[in-house]
Design a protein around this motif. Structure first.
Motif, PDB file in Angstrom:
ATOM      1  N   GLU A   1       0.827  -1.210   0.000  1.00 26.76           N
ATOM      2  CA  GLU A   1       0.000   0.000   0.000  1.00 26.76           C
ATOM      3  C   GLU A   1       0.859   1.256   0.000  1.00 26.76           C
ATOM      4  O   GLU A   1       0.595   2.206  -0.759  1.00 26.76           O
ATOM      5  CB  GLU A   1      -0.919  -0.015   1.218  1.00 26.76           C
ATOM      6  CG  GLU A   1      -1.857   1.184   1.293  1.00 26.76           C
ATOM      7  CD  GLU A   1      -2.727   1.158   2.536  1.00 26.76           C
ATOM      8  OE1 GLU A   1      -3.561   2.073   2.683  1.00 26.76           O
ATOM      9  OE2 GLU A   1      -2.577   0.236   3.362  1.00 26.76           O
ATOM     10  N   LEU A   2       1.889   1.288   0.857  1.00 27.23           N
ATOM     11  CA  LEU A   2       2.755   2.461   0.935  1.00 27.23           C
ATOM     12  C   LEU A   2       3.429   2.756  -0.402  1.00 27.23           C
ATOM     13  O   LEU A   2       3.569   3.912  -0.802  1.00 27.23           O
ATOM     14  CB  LEU A   2       3.845   2.246   1.991  1.00 27.23           C
ATOM     15  CG  LEU A   2       3.487   2.418   3.465  1.00 27.23           C
ATOM     16  CD1 LEU A   2       4.746   2.287   4.307  1.00 27.23           C
ATOM     17  CD2 LEU A   2       2.809   3.753   3.712  1.00 27.23           C
TER      18      LEU A   2
ATOM     19  N   GLU B   1      13.856   6.463  -1.551  1.00 29.36           N
ATOM     20  CA  GLU B   1      12.461   6.188  -1.902  1.00 29.36           C
ATOM     21  C   GLU B   1      12.373   5.143  -2.991  1.00 29.36           C
ATOM     22  O   GLU B   1      13.121   5.151  -3.957  1.00 29.36           O
ATOM     23  CB  GLU B   1      11.787   7.472  -2.382  1.00 29.36           C
ATOM     24  CG  GLU B   1      10.296   7.280  -2.659  1.00 29.36           C
ATOM     25  CD  GLU B   1       9.630   8.600  -3.008  1.00 29.36           C
ATOM     26  OE1 GLU B   1      10.314   9.632  -2.964  1.00 29.36           O
ATOM     27  OE2 GLU B   1       8.434   8.572  -3.335  1.00 29.36           O
TER      28      GLU B   1
ATOM     29  N   LYS C   1       3.470   5.946   7.705  1.00 28.10           N
ATOM     30  CA  LYS C   1       2.267   6.419   7.023  1.00 28.10           C
ATOM     31  C   LYS C   1       2.558   6.776   5.568  1.00 28.10           C
ATOM     32  O   LYS C   1       1.644   6.809   4.737  1.00 28.10           O
ATOM     33  CB  LYS C   1       1.689   7.629   7.760  1.00 28.10           C
ATOM     34  CG  LYS C   1       1.162   7.287   9.158  1.00 28.10           C
ATOM     35  CD  LYS C   1       0.515   8.487   9.811  1.00 28.10           C
ATOM     36  CE  LYS C   1      -0.045   8.119  11.187  1.00 28.10           C
ATOM     37  NZ  LYS C   1      -0.692   9.282  11.860  1.00 28.10           N
ATOM     38  N   VAL C   2       3.822   7.076   5.284  1.00 26.93           N
ATOM     39  CA  VAL C   2       4.281   7.303   3.914  1.00 26.93           C
ATOM     40  C   VAL C   2       5.641   6.636   3.787  1.00 26.93           C
ATOM     41  O   VAL C   2       6.330   6.424   4.789  1.00 26.93           O
ATOM     42  CB  VAL C   2       4.399   8.809   3.567  1.00 26.93           C
ATOM     43  CG1 VAL C   2       3.039   9.473   3.597  1.00 26.93           C
ATOM     44  CG2 VAL C   2       5.373   9.507   4.510  1.00 26.93           C
ATOM     45  N   TRP C   3       5.994   6.309   2.535  1.00 25.97           N
ATOM     46  CA  TRP C   3       7.304   5.684   2.342  1.00 25.97           C
ATOM     47  C   TRP C   3       8.399   6.716   2.608  1.00 25.97           C
ATOM     48  O   TRP C   3       8.299   7.863   2.157  1.00 25.97           O
ATOM     49  CB  TRP C   3       7.447   5.146   0.917  1.00 25.97           C
ATOM     50  CG  TRP C   3       8.538   4.118   0.841  1.00 25.97           C
ATOM     51  CD1 TRP C   3       9.867   4.338   0.658  1.00 25.97           C
ATOM     52  CD2 TRP C   3       8.379   2.714   1.008  1.00 25.97           C
ATOM     53  NE1 TRP C   3      10.557   3.147   0.683  1.00 25.97           N
ATOM     54  CE2 TRP C   3       9.669   2.132   0.904  1.00 25.97           C
ATOM     55  CE3 TRP C   3       7.279   1.886   1.230  1.00 25.97           C
ATOM     56  CZ2 TRP C   3       9.881   0.765   1.008  1.00 25.97           C
ATOM     57  CZ3 TRP C   3       7.486   0.527   1.327  1.00 25.97           C
ATOM     58  CH2 TRP C   3       8.774  -0.022   1.224  1.00 25.97           C
TER      59      TRP C   3
ATOM     60  N   THR D   1      11.403   9.214   2.467  1.00 27.48           N
ATOM     61  CA  THR D   1      11.903   9.906   1.284  1.00 27.48           C
ATOM     62  C   THR D   1      13.349   9.530   0.984  1.00 27.48           C
ATOM     63  O   THR D   1      13.786   9.630  -0.147  1.00 27.48           O
ATOM     64  CB  THR D   1      11.829  11.435   1.482  1.00 27.48           C
ATOM     65  OG1 THR D   1      12.531  11.797   2.682  1.00 27.48           O
ATOM     66  CG2 THR D   1      10.379  11.870   1.585  1.00 27.48           C
TER      67      THR D   1
END
Length: 243
Positions: A179-180, A240, A233-235, A237
């Motif tokens: 998902e991320l 990345e 909650k987010v990949w 940076t």
């Protein structure tokens, strides 16, 4: 040569899993002969191939082991602006039974269907021993490189154990990684490889390499990175990932 160029080239090699193999034709001497081949990386970070004994490129390699492998960014709309990597190499067939079994265990994880034709249809494992690399990272970024290959510190039982643990006990975490990273979620993902810079997931027949926030040189560091990603909650940076 910059460290970033090596890293970018190596990440392209990891993110892709198929390329164009050019061998020296025996039927038409002096002409290159191109073939499409899947690959994964062996413990030393070299491309590992499984090719048929009767294939034309195999016959060519038995006569002259010099070859090249061209790898480009998957799905690039503008191939001239996209990254691509050419490996100039010498191809060597694996002959030691222990090395063959080690290669098979690794290759089967990436390409499960290969288990059915490896022994039954006279396919053999070959490794491409790097001589030199040519990396084009886009317009204005063109370099000859050496040392793009990087040994996997976990290859073997350690890597297999980590993968089995993740696939058996942390299915939800793997689904979160999917998902991320914005990967296809229509089929369950399975972890098939871990290296010091990231890990491979197989979704259906497609392979995706996702990078760790920072390099991991021990199993404990890998565990910390995977736990961090499982709660992200987010990949991250840094490093990345892109499929």
């Amino acid at each position: 040569m910059k460290v970033k160029d090596l890293k970018d080239a190596r990440q392209l090699l990891l993110k892709e899993y198929r390329g164009a193999l050019a061998t020296l034709s025996q039927s038409l001497p002096g002409f290159p002969f191109g073939s499409a081949v899947p690959y994964c990386l062996d413990a030393a970070g070299r491309p590992l191939l499984l090719i048929s004994r009767i294939a034309q490129h195999t016959r060519n390699l038995h006569a002259d082991r010099r070859c090249s492998l061209l790898v480009g960014e998957r799905g690039a709309l503008d191939v001239q602006a996209a990254g691509r990597l050419t490996l100039m190499a010498e191809a060597w067939p694996l002959q030691d039974e222990a090395l063959i079994e080690e290669a098979a265990a690794r290759y089967y994880r990436y390409f499960p269907a290969s288990r059915d034709y490896h022994r039954a249809h006279d396919f053999d494992f070959w490794v491409l021993e790097p001589v030199r690399w040519r990396f084009i990272g886009g317009f204005g970024s063109i370099h000859w490189l050496e040392g793009v290959e990087l040994a996997n510190p976990f290859a073997g039982e350690v890597e297999a154990g980590m993968i089995e643990h993740m696939n058996h006990d942390h299915v939800e975490a793997i689904a979160h990684y999917v998902e991320l990273a914005g990967l296809p979620a229509d089929e369950p993902a399975e972890m098939v490889g871990i290296d010091s810079e990231g890990f491979h997931l197989r979704i259906g027949q497609a392979l995706y390499w996702l990078s760790f926030p920072a390099s991991c040189n021990t199993p404990a560091m890998v565990r910390q990175a995977l736990v961090r990603l499982a709660h992200a909650k987010v990949w991250p940076t840094i490093g990345e990932a892109q499929a």
